[in-house]
Design a protein around this motif. Structure first.
Motif, PDB file in Angstrom:
ATOM      1  N   ARG A   1       0.848  -1.204   0.000  1.00 29.34           N
ATOM      2  CA  ARG A   1       0.000   0.000   0.000  1.00 29.34           C
ATOM      3  C   ARG A   1       0.877   1.244   0.000  1.00 29.34           C
ATOM      4  O   ARG A   1       0.960   1.978   0.992  1.00 29.34           O
ATOM      5  N   PRO A   2       1.565   1.504  -1.085  1.00 30.72           N
ATOM      6  CA  PRO A   2       2.520   2.619  -1.150  1.00 30.72           C
ATOM      7  C   PRO A   2       1.931   3.963  -0.763  1.00 30.72           C
ATOM      8  O   PRO A   2       2.622   4.798  -0.188  1.00 30.72           O
ATOM      9  N   ALA A   3       0.641   4.191  -1.045  1.00 34.51           N
ATOM     10  CA  ALA A   3       0.051   5.493  -0.738  1.00 34.51           C
ATOM     11  C   ALA A   3       0.093   5.792   0.760  1.00 34.51           C
ATOM     12  O   ALA A   3       0.280   6.931   1.173  1.00 34.51           O
ATOM     13  N   LYS A   4      -0.100   4.766   1.573  1.00 31.12           N
ATOM     14  CA  LYS A   4      -0.073   4.933   3.030  1.00 31.12           C
ATOM     15  C   LYS A   4       1.188   4.335   3.652  1.00 31.12           C
ATOM     16  O   LYS A   4       1.368   4.400   4.868  1.00 31.12           O
TER      17      LYS A   4
ATOM     18  N   THR B   1      12.430  -4.484   7.697  1.00 29.85           N
ATOM     19  CA  THR B   1      10.984  -4.619   7.626  1.00 29.85           C
ATOM     20  C   THR B   1      10.356  -3.531   8.486  1.00 29.85           C
ATOM     21  O   THR B   1      10.950  -3.087   9.478  1.00 29.85           O
ATOM     22  N   GLY B   2       9.150  -3.081   8.111  1.00 31.97           N
ATOM     23  CA  GLY B   2       8.510  -2.033   8.877  1.00 31.97           C
ATOM     24  C   GLY B   2       7.029  -1.973   8.669  1.00 31.97           C
ATOM     25  O   GLY B   2       6.515  -2.367   7.617  1.00 31.97           O
ATOM     26  N   THR B   3       6.326  -1.534   9.696  1.00 32.18           N
ATOM     27  CA  THR B   3       4.883  -1.306   9.609  1.00 32.18           C
ATOM     28  C   THR B   3       4.572   0.043  10.234  1.00 32.18           C
ATOM     29  O   THR B   3       5.190   0.444  11.220  1.00 32.18           O
ATOM     30  N   LEU B   4       3.608   0.754   9.650  1.00 37.31           N
ATOM     31  CA  LEU B   4       3.195   2.049  10.157  1.00 37.31           C
ATOM     32  C   LEU B   4       1.748   1.983  10.602  1.00 37.31           C
ATOM     33  O   LEU B   4       0.891   1.456   9.875  1.00 37.31           O
ATOM     34  N   GLY B   5       1.473   2.501  11.816  1.00 37.52           N
ATOM     35  CA  GLY B   5       0.112   2.510  12.339  1.00 37.52           C
ATOM     36  C   GLY B   5      -0.585   3.822  12.045  1.00 37.52           C
ATOM     37  O   GLY B   5      -0.100   4.657  11.279  1.00 37.52           O
ATOM     38  N   GLU B   6      -1.715   4.009  12.701  1.00 36.17           N
ATOM     39  CA  GLU B   6      -2.487   5.228  12.502  1.00 36.17           C
ATOM     40  C   GLU B   6      -1.898   6.376  13.322  1.00 36.17           C
ATOM     41  O   GLU B   6      -1.239   6.170  14.344  1.00 36.17           O
ATOM     42  N   GLU B   7      -2.145   7.580  12.881  1.00 33.62           N
ATOM     43  CA  GLU B   7      -1.673   8.766  13.587  1.00 33.62           C
ATOM     44  C   GLU B   7      -2.611   9.091  14.737  1.00 33.62           C
ATOM     45  O   GLU B   7      -3.831   9.154  14.568  1.00 33.62           O
ATOM     46  N   ARG B   8      -2.051   9.288  15.932  1.00 32.02           N
ATOM     47  CA  ARG B   8      -2.835   9.616  17.106  1.00 32.02           C
ATOM     48  C   ARG B   8      -2.172  10.758  17.865  1.00 32.02           C
ATOM     49  O   ARG B   8      -0.985  10.701  18.163  1.00 32.02           O
ATOM     50  N   GLU B   9      -2.972  11.795  18.154  1.00 34.10           N
ATOM     51  CA  GLU B   9      -2.483  12.953  18.905  1.00 34.10           C
ATOM     52  C   GLU B   9      -1.221  13.537  18.271  1.00 34.10           C
ATOM     53  O   GLU B   9      -0.266  13.890  18.953  1.00 34.10           O
ATOM     54  N   GLY B  10      -1.223  13.583  16.952  1.00 34.99           N
ATOM     55  CA  GLY B  10      -0.103  14.178  16.247  1.00 34.99           C
ATOM     56  C   GLY B  10       1.108  13.289  16.101  1.00 34.99           C
ATOM     57  O   GLY B  10       2.123  13.707  15.541  1.00 34.99           O
ATOM     58  N   LYS B  11       1.025  12.045  16.598  1.00 35.59           N
ATOM     59  CA  LYS B  11       2.151  11.115  16.494  1.00 35.59           C
ATOM     60  C   LYS B  11       1.716   9.855  15.780  1.00 35.59           C
ATOM     61  O   LYS B  11       0.618   9.325  16.037  1.00 35.59           O
ATOM     62  N   ARG B  12       2.576   9.380  14.917  1.00 39.47           N
ATOM     63  CA  ARG B  12       2.273   8.171  14.172  1.00 39.47           C
ATOM     64  C   ARG B  12       3.166   7.042  14.660  1.00 39.47           C
ATOM     65  O   ARG B  12       4.387   7.176  14.706  1.00 39.47           O
ATOM     66  N   THR B  13       2.554   5.948  15.060  1.00 40.10           N
ATOM     67  CA  THR B  13       3.325   4.808  15.537  1.00 40.10           C
ATOM     68  C   THR B  13       3.939   4.064  14.359  1.00 40.10           C
ATOM     69  O   THR B  13       3.318   3.940  13.291  1.00 40.10           O
TER      70      THR B  13
END
Length: 446
Positions: free
Chosen positions: A16-19, A58-70
């Motif tokens: 999912r390159p867009a995200k 390898t890497g995974t990105l979560g949702e952005e919360r309170e201005g920070k993205r996990t």
């Protein structure tokens, strides 16, 4: 991608390159110093010599919360080189907390000791130029002046373990293993412990560098506690045949606090104490040459010539105030003489100012040597004989009486050595005895 001499190469897949939901890449990194990757990655890494690594990212990105993205990135099964040393291991980089955190384990099967020099700015000026360092070590200055990059320390927390299975040095000095646990928390760096295996013994340090800059924009508040235990003299110099019959060992303690922004400025502002005890063994010009101790080399040559000298004990106790280390007790006991050393070592301007006073054992008609001085800069000290004063012809107990008071502070080190029956134990026991006047009718030779 290339920038100057830094190179980053990627090959793999992106989900999912867009995200940028996930990545699985072969990652290759190379450059003149790891710290220069900060401009590409935002990850704070140490200053090193030229390096190259290759591994799986390898890497995974979560949702952005309170201005920070996990996010969680793992660089695993990587291998590479730093200078002439090999490295490998696994590192994990996670975001979403107060600060990003780097954790993992790194191991070196063979570590070339000189490759550690850039960590403290102790590499050559040519090497500094290669890694684009701003600082140039001044001529005649021994202690590194390159400043630590504390402005980056609050960008990252860390919990990384490093171990080296084998250490290679230019000399025969036998540091055989290294291990440390590095922790960074809000710009406070801890090495607890930093441990070397050396010549059958250990050198263990707990070091804290507080880079929050409360005493200035770049000031580091440092604490260091060092213990050396049961380092065997014969294993320190395995190639010197004459030392293989020695049974002595070296133990020591140091506790220092300091404030500064480089090794040089930290030592210049240090406070604390340093104590060492060497029991038995032999010392010679040749051995000191192998250690690279030029000053001691000159001193031994002036005292005894170029020959093996039986060492019964050497006990030192320095008090350090604002970078000035003063002798509270410094005695060398050999088969031929008892040598008392007094004076100071200035770590701020790198100057020596020591008086060495050898005293023959027993009442002899000819003194061993006159007192002499070691003065001048670390890089080129001068050794001069005091021709106006003759060495006192007195026994070791009489000589020790004048410097007896501080000796008790060294007694705890005896417990780590060969025991109460050692020459060091007897030396310090004599030092605690009160001086005695000669019996009536007897004259003390001078």
């Amino acid at each position: 991608m290339r920038s100057g001499k830094t190179r980053i190469a990627l090959e793999g897949t992106v989900t999912r390159p867009a995200k940028l939901a996930a990545i699985d890449l072969k990652l290759e990194l190379a450059g003149p110093s790891m710290d220069q990757l900060y401009h590409f990655t935002g990850v704070v890494l140490p200053t090193t010599g030229p390096f190259s690594t290759s591994g799986r990212l390898t890497g995974t990105l979560g949702e952005e919360r309170e201005g920070k993205r996990t996010a969680r990135w793992v660089y695993e099964d990587f291998e590479g080189k730093v200078g002439d040393s090999d490295i490998g291991g696994r590192l994990e980089y996670a975001t979403g907390g107060a600060r990003p955190k780097l954790s993992g384990n790194v191991r070196s099967r063979q570590l070339v000791f000189a490759d550690l020099a850039p960590l403290i700015g102790a590499d050559s000026n040519a090497a500094k130029k290669e890694r684009n360092a701003d600082a140039v070590q001044p001529g005649g200055k021994v202690l590194p002046v390159e400043e630590f990059k504390t402005e980056r320390w609050n960008k990252l927390d860390a919990d990384v373990r490093f171990a080296a299975d084998r250490i290679v040095r230019d000399t025969a000095f036998p540091i055989s293993k290294l291990s440390t646990h590095l922790k960074m928390d809000n710009a406070v760096l801890d090495l607890e412990p930093l441990e070397f295996a050396m010549a059958g013994g250990t050198v263990r340090s707990n070091i804290r560098l507080d880079g929050r800059g409360r005493q200035g924009p770049k000031a580091i508040k440092a604490q260091a506690k060092v213990t050396a235990r049961k380092i065997e003299i014969k294993k320190l110099f395995p190639k010197i045949e004459q030392l293989q019959a020695s049974v002595g060992s070296i133990s020591g303690d140091a506790s220092l606090t300091a404030q500064g922004n480089s090794v040089s400025s930290l030592l210049a502002g240090s406070n604390g104490e340093l104590k060492t005890l060497i029991s038995q063994g032999q010392v010679s010009k040749m051995m000191l040459e192998m250690m690279g101790l030029n000053v001691a080399n000159i001193v031994i040559t002036k005292l005894f010539g170029d020959k093996q000298v039986q060492l019964n004990c050497m006990a030192t106790d320095f008090g350090v105030t604002n970078g000035l280390a003063r002798t509270r007790y410094f005695v060398v006991d050999t088969k031929e003489a008892l040598i008392n050393i007094e004076g100071s070592i200035n770590l701020a301007n790198e100057q020596l100012d020591l008086r060495i006073d050898p005293k023959t054992k027993g009442l002899r008609l000819i003194s061993l040597r006159s007192p002499f001085y070691v003065r001048g800069p670390f890089s080129q000290p001068d050794v001069s004989v005091d021709k106006g004063v003759l060495a006192m012809k007195a026994g070791s107990a009489i000589a020790l009486a004048a410097i007896a008071a501080p000796a008790a502070a060294l007694l705890p080190l005896i417990n780590t050595g060969p025991g109460e029956d050692s020459d060091c134990a007897r030396l310090l026991s004599d030092a605690r005895e009160k001086p005695k006047a000669p019996p009536p009718g007897k004259t003390q030779l001078r």
